[in-house]
Each structure stands twice: as C-alpha cells, then as structure tokens.
Design a protein around this motif. Structure first.
Motif, mmCIF file in Angstrom:
data_model
loop_
_atom_site.group_PDB
_atom_site.id
_atom_site.type_symbol
_atom_site.label_atom_id
_atom_site.label_comp_id
_atom_site.label_asym_id
_atom_site.label_seq_id
_atom_site.Cartn_x
_atom_site.Cartn_y
_atom_site.Cartn_z
ATOM 1 N N ASP A 141 0.826 -1.214 0.000
ATOM 2 C CA ASP A 141 0.000 0.000 0.000
ATOM 3 C C ASP A 141 0.855 1.257 0.000
ATOM 4 O O ASP A 141 0.621 2.188 -0.775
ATOM 5 N N ASP A 142 1.884 1.306 0.870
ATOM 6 C CA ASP A 142 2.691 2.516 1.018
ATOM 7 C C ASP A 142 3.563 2.806 -0.205
ATOM 8 O O ASP A 142 3.745 3.961 -0.587
ATOM 9 N N LEU A 143 4.131 1.738 -0.804
ATOM 10 C CA LEU A 143 5.039 1.929 -1.932
ATOM 11 C C LEU A 143 4.366 1.724 -3.275
ATOM 12 O O LEU A 143 4.998 1.890 -4.318
ATOM 13 N N GLY A 144 3.070 1.336 -3.257
ATOM 14 C CA GLY A 144 2.332 1.136 -4.498
ATOM 15 C C GLY A 144 2.858 -0.028 -5.331
ATOM 16 O O GLY A 144 3.049 0.102 -6.545
ATOM 17 N N LEU A 145 3.100 -1.161 -4.687
ATOM 18 C CA LEU A 145 3.665 -2.316 -5.387
ATOM 19 C C LEU A 145 2.628 -2.994 -6.269
ATOM 20 O O LEU A 145 1.458 -3.114 -5.903
ATOM 21 N N GLU A 179 6.213 -6.508 -6.425
ATOM 22 C CA GLU A 179 6.128 -7.296 -5.187
ATOM 23 C C GLU A 179 7.091 -8.485 -5.276
ATOM 24 O O GLU A 179 7.835 -8.777 -4.332
ATOM 25 N N GLY A 180 7.099 -9.161 -6.422
ATOM 26 C CA GLY A 180 8.042 -10.264 -6.629
ATOM 27 C C GLY A 180 9.483 -9.779 -6.624
ATOM 28 O O GLY A 180 10.377 -10.460 -6.106
ATOM 29 N N MET A 181 9.730 -8.576 -7.159
ATOM 30 C CA MET A 181 11.090 -8.026 -7.178
ATOM 31 C C MET A 181 11.583 -7.721 -5.773
ATOM 32 O O MET A 181 12.734 -7.996 -5.434
ATOM 33 N N VAL A 182 10.717 -7.128 -4.934
ATOM 34 C CA VAL A 182 11.098 -6.815 -3.564
ATOM 35 C C VAL A 182 11.432 -8.094 -2.794
ATOM 36 O O VAL A 182 12.425 -8.167 -2.061
ATOM 37 N N ALA A 239 13.765 3.115 3.318
ATOM 38 C CA ALA A 239 13.549 3.193 1.867
ATOM 39 C C ALA A 239 12.330 4.050 1.519
ATOM 40 O O ALA A 239 11.213 3.746 1.948
ATOM 41 N N PRO A 240 12.521 5.117 0.708
ATOM 42 C CA PRO A 240 11.392 5.973 0.335
ATOM 43 C C PRO A 240 10.646 5.491 -0.912
ATOM 44 O O PRO A 240 9.515 5.896 -1.150
ATOM 45 N N THR A 241 11.306 4.649 -1.733
ATOM 46 C CA THR A 241 10.712 4.207 -2.989
ATOM 47 C C THR A 241 10.955 2.708 -3.184
ATOM 48 O O THR A 241 11.786 2.103 -2.502
ATOM 49 N N THR A 242 10.259 2.143 -4.153
ATOM 50 C CA THR A 242 10.445 0.723 -4.473
ATOM 51 C C THR A 242 11.871 0.443 -4.920
ATOM 52 O O THR A 242 12.465 -0.571 -4.533
ATOM 53 N N ARG A 265 7.873 -0.398 8.515
ATOM 54 C CA ARG A 265 9.242 0.056 8.810
ATOM 55 C C ARG A 265 9.689 -0.413 10.194
ATOM 56 O O ARG A 265 10.860 -0.747 10.408
ATOM 57 N N TRP A 266 8.754 -0.436 11.150
ATOM 58 C CA TRP A 266 9.076 -0.936 12.485
ATOM 59 C C TRP A 266 9.375 -2.431 12.449
ATOM 60 O O TRP A 266 10.201 -2.928 13.228
ATOM 61 N N MET A 267 8.686 -3.144 11.566
ATOM 62 C CA MET A 267 8.958 -4.575 11.426
ATOM 63 C C MET A 267 10.389 -4.818 10.952
ATOM 64 O O MET A 267 11.061 -5.758 11.390
ATOM 65 N N LEU A 268 10.864 -3.975 10.028
ATOM 66 C CA LEU A 268 12.166 -4.177 9.404
ATOM 67 C C LEU A 268 13.333 -3.709 10.266
ATOM 68 O O LEU A 268 14.418 -4.292 10.223
ATOM 69 N N VAL A 269 13.131 -2.685 11.075
ATOM 70 C CA VAL A 269 14.262 -2.083 11.796
ATOM 71 C C VAL A 269 14.775 -2.970 12.932
ATOM 72 O O VAL A 269 15.939 -2.855 13.355
ATOM 73 N N ILE A 270 13.946 -3.884 13.424
ATOM 74 C CA ILE A 270 14.362 -4.758 14.533
ATOM 75 C C ILE A 270 15.619 -5.542 14.179
ATOM 76 O O ILE A 270 16.439 -5.854 15.049
#
Length: 475
Positions: free
Chosen positions: A57-61, A66-69, A114-117, A188-193
C-alpha cells in the motif's frame, strides 16, 4: 554413480574425550555468538511475510514489483554465497562474519528508511549479500570448530537460529500490526528490529577465535593448535592437529581451492554435482513459498488478513519445535535416510494443500485444513530436510576449498530460491494455488530419486576422514 554406502568407519582415536567443563562452555559460547548470523538470516527472510501487505500500500507495489522486492534479497544471497565462501577461504571465517554483520546492519537500515520501491529493492539486495554470506560461512565455521561426534548437533544450531529468527519475525509482525493498526509505515518498524542482532553479532565475533582448520590451511599450525586447545582437551587437540595438518599439506600440494579444481579434478567435479543436487532438493520443496507468502496463502484459504498474520505464527512455532527434533535425530540416525523421510513428508503435505484448496469450499474448514498442512509441511522440512542440507554442505567439500565449494553450492540453492520466489505469485495468478502445489509435488518426486541414488552418508566421520572417503569414492 551410486554412492549410497552407509557403512560407518571405525571411530578414530581422536574422538575419545569431551574435555573439561571450561572447554565445553567455550564451545557453547562460540556456537551461540556465531549463530546470530543464522538468526539474522531467518529474521530478514521471514519479516517480508508480514511486512509485504503494508509495504504494498505505502510503496504502491504491483504483482511484478512485489516479486522483485521479495526476490531481490534472494538474488543478493546467491552472489553473497559465492563471494562469502571465497572471502572466508581467503581471509578467514571470523573476519568474514564480522564483515557480514556490517552488511546486515546497513541492509536492514536501508530497508527501514527506503522511500521508494527502487531503494527498497537495492537495500534488500544488500541484505541478501549478508544472508547468502552467512548461509555459507557460519555453518563452515561451526563444522570446522566442532568435535566430529558433536558436529551435527552444533552445526544445526544455526538452523535452529534461522527458524527462531523467522518465528521472531512472524511474532513481531503480528504484534506491531495489532499495535500500529493501519497507520502508514508500520512495516518500517517490522524491518528495523533486524539491526539489533547485527550489532550483537559484530561485537561478539570480535572476541571469538578463528577456525582452526582455516588456520591450518594457511600453514599457521601453532595458531590452529592454540584454538583447538580452547575447545578440546590438550591430548585431543594435539592428535586432531596432526590429522588436520597432514591433510592441509596434501591439499596445498594438490593446490585445491577454486574454479580450476572443479574443471580439472574429476572427484571434486563430481562432488560439486552432488552439492548442487542437495542444494536444489532443499529449495525445490517450495519451502520459501510458505516462508515468504504464508500470510497470503492463508488469506486465500479463508482467513481474514489479521487472523492470517496471527495464524502464520503457528508456522514459525512448528519450525522451531521441528528443528529441536531434527537436532536430536541427527545424533541418532544417519543423514541420508533423514533427508529421504523429509522429502516424502513434504511432498505428501504439498499434495494435500493442493487437494484441500481445490476440493473444499471457502470458509473456516478449508482455512484450517490448509493451515494444518502447512504446519505438517514445515515439520518435515525444518525437522529433516533443512538441517541435513546445511550440515552436509558444510561437511562434504575439501578443507582448502570448503568455503568456496559450499558457496558455489549455495549459489545454486539461492538461485533456485530466487526463481521460486519470483514466479510464485505469477504461478498462483495464472494456474491457481492448487495446480501450483501439484507442480511442487512432481518435482519433489524427482528430488527423492536423486537423494536415493547420489547422496552419500557423512555421519560419524571426522572432516578429514570424510574427505579421504569421498576422494576415494569419486576418483
């Protein structure tokens, strides 16, 4: 080329004593610190499972981005595996793990901010370099520092930390999602841990010893003996150094250590073929479709989005419990039969996921039936296939090219993982979830045949005895 002989060799005289309590404690501390690399491997591969819906939703995937990320980490891991293996052979296991800790920190921070895809894909690729390097270097480090009779249990502690990292990711994702709700940037909170264990790994490895077998491969025999005395009794350390140094001299004379050996030395080339096969067998089960897309699979089966996140924790719990069982079994049964039983169990579970998704009507019945089969799948995968895979890949290659050999095999593993992670959303969209899992069933049967015909037994040998056996068998 049938190499299925499971006959155990006579136990070498070097396997007679466990050493004083201080030696056993030192070995435990080394294992715990080094396996923080496995914890990071698990967290960084598992966290995308719950973060992806919010990130979309946030990055408009789109389905493609989505597969690339998801798969950019896997592509980075493929490169990181061979580069990490090469680096660990050239510069040492310990120094390589310190470098990987820095990459884990930088990659996790880059993903968080990360601000963009495009930035996210690059940051996930950097994180993948660390994951791939850790997947090779940590098991090799543990295999080379462990006594032969405890090698299976200690190396597979890394697998336990991998699945614990995935469970931590699933659990923290569910908690953060419930606390943060639909607020922007909750992912982002999920990733920073993931930055926290990276710091622990770096500081911890500063005071850990180098692999004694790597030191011997560099003709640093007095340093190797000093390390062995930290993790063995004095008598056993001296006996083991004698065996290791004799093989190091032989490998040096034959110049084992790189691509040239794969091309020019027949037994090394055949061994690489077996390593590639073991790597593909572990991934072709489709395990990472559950790890990366488990939440979506459960949502498709009938769970609501938040319920799917919570139910997915069951996948993490069973992975941890199954790995404990796998560690216990590795001390009691041979590796090869364990790998075959794991293949049978995962293939049957995938078949039933496909059948239930096709035959049962949408609703709670189908949702819980699919959840039960994903849990069953992971019990066999994490309790048998994954621990045996990483253990055998850390054991089968010659000492002077152990990091490189495992790294090349891991490239095949991560590229297989990459392809599956990239195409899975498109397969589900194109042929449906049932037919997708039926496809995994078919390749699972091929994998089982490969294991039966080509995979050797490695239990009960020192690394030096195993190298001599494989050299004779493949020559």
């Amino acid at each position: 080329m049938d190499i299925t002989d499971d006959t155990k060799p006579t136990t070498p005289a070097t396997l007679v004593d466990d050493g004083p309590p201080a030696v056993r404690r030192r070995l435990r501390v080394i294992t715990v610190i080094a396996t923080f690399g496995g914890l990071l491997f698990g967290y960084d591969t598992g966290v995308i499972n719950g973060a992806l819906p919010y990130m979309t939703d946030d990055l408009g995937l789109t389905p493609v981005t989505e597969g690339m990320v998801t798969s950019s980490l896997l592509l980075g891991a493929a490169l990181g595996a061979v580069a990490g293996g090469r680096l660990s052979d050239a510069r040492g296991r310990r120094r390589t793990i310190l470098t990987l800790a820095v990459l884990f920190f930088v990659g996790a921070l880059g993903c968080t901010l990360a601000p963009t895809t495009a930035v996210m894909v690059v940051a996930r690729f950097v994180l993948g370099l660390a994951v791939g390097g850790a997947s090779v270097t940590v098991p090799v480090y543990l295999a080379e520092i462990s006594p032969a009779e405890r090698r299976g249990a200690l190396v597979t502690r890394n697998e336990l930390m991998i699945v614990s990292g995935q469970l931590l990711a699933f659990t923290s994702n569910a908690i953060i999602a419930r606390v943060g709700g639909e607020s922007g940037g909750v992912w982002r909170w999920m990733l920073v841990i993931a930055t926290l264990p990276a710091v622990v790994l770096w500081f911890g490895m500063l005071v850990m010893p180098e692999s004694p077998r790597w030191l011997a491969s560099q003709s640093r025999f007095s340093d190797a003996l000093e390390v062995l005395r930290q993790v063995r009794s004095r008598q056993r350390a001296e006996a083991e150094l004698s065996e290791v140094s004799a093989l190091a001299v032989k490998d040096e004379r034959e110049k084992l250590g790189g691509w040239q050996d794969i091309r020019a030395v027949p037994w090394v080339r055949r061994l690489m073929f077996v390593g590639f096969g073991i790597a593909i067998v572990q991934q072709i089960t489709g395990v990472n479709t559950i790890m990366y897309y488990g939440t979506q699979i459960l949502t498709d089966a009938g769970f609501a989005a938040n319920s799917a996140l919570t139910a997915n924790i069951a996948n993490g719990v069973i992975s941890v419990l199954a790995t404990f069982v796998g560690i216990w079994l590795l001390g009691r049964v041979n590796r090869r039969p364990m790998l075959m039983i794991g293949q049978l169990g995962t293939t049957a579970a995938l078949l039933l996921i496909g059948v239930f998704s096709l035959a049962l009507p949408a609703g709670d019945g189908r949702a819980y039936a699919v959840l039960a089969m994903t849990v069953t799948f992971l019990a066999f995968q994490q309790g048998a296939i994954s621990p045996v895979t990483w253990l055998m890949l850390s054991e089968i290659f010659p000492m002077r090219m152990r990091g490189f050999g495992m790294g090349v095999a891991a490239v095949v593993l991560w590229l297989t993982n990459f392809v599956i992670g990239l195409v899975f959303p498109s397969l589900v969209s194109g042929i449906g979830i049932s037919n997708t899992f039926f496809l995994f069933v078919a390749v699972g049967l091929v994998s089982l045949t490969f294991v039966k015909l080509y995979v050797p037994e490695t239990k009960g040998r020192t690394l030096e005895t195993l190298e001599a056996e494989l050299r004779a068998r493949f020559s």
